[in-house]
Write a protein that holds these residues in place. Structure first.
Motif: not given
Length: 122
Positions: A30-31, A33-40
């Motif tokens: 989850s950190f 995979e999602n380009e729009k997620d702020n986790k990264y």
């Protein structure tokens, strides 16, 4: 500690840190995979202070007394980690998880390696 022992210890620690990072990217997708997620972004930002803390712990663990010993040890460990990362990306990219993870995992590992080198001069 002799120079040969220092080299071996730093090499093993670099390999262990790389392997932990690869497993993290594989098991916590989850950190990555999602380009729009702020986790990264959060992971990237969290890495900076983590480098400082890790190097402080390594100084005590390895008995580094001088800045030169610290910089040399971190440089060796980082070089080993990056060599392993390059080999894994070339031959076993699935160690990082899904196809979506590979690029961002590489970016995170390179980012961390860079900050490790920079903070070793502190």
């Amino acid at each position: 500690m002799s120079q040969a022992n220092q080299f071996l210890l730093s090499s093993l620690q670099g390999a262990a840190f790389w392997y932990a990072a690869a497993l993290f990217s594989q098991n916590v997708p989850s950190f990555f995979e999602n380009e729009k997620d702020n986790k990264y972004i959060g992971l990237i930002l969290f890495t900076v202070p983590l480098c400082f803390l890790t190097i402080q712990k390594l100084m005590k663990l390895n008995g580094w007394k001088t800045r030169a010993q610290k910089v040399e040890g971190i440089a060796i460990g980082t070089a080993v980690a990056l060599i392993l990362d390059g080999i894994a990306h070339a031959y076993w990219p699935n160690i990082y998880g899904s196809e979506a993870n590979i690029r961002r995992s590489a970016g995170w590992i390179f980012w961390t390696a860079g900050w490790g080198i920079i903070t070793s001069f502190n």
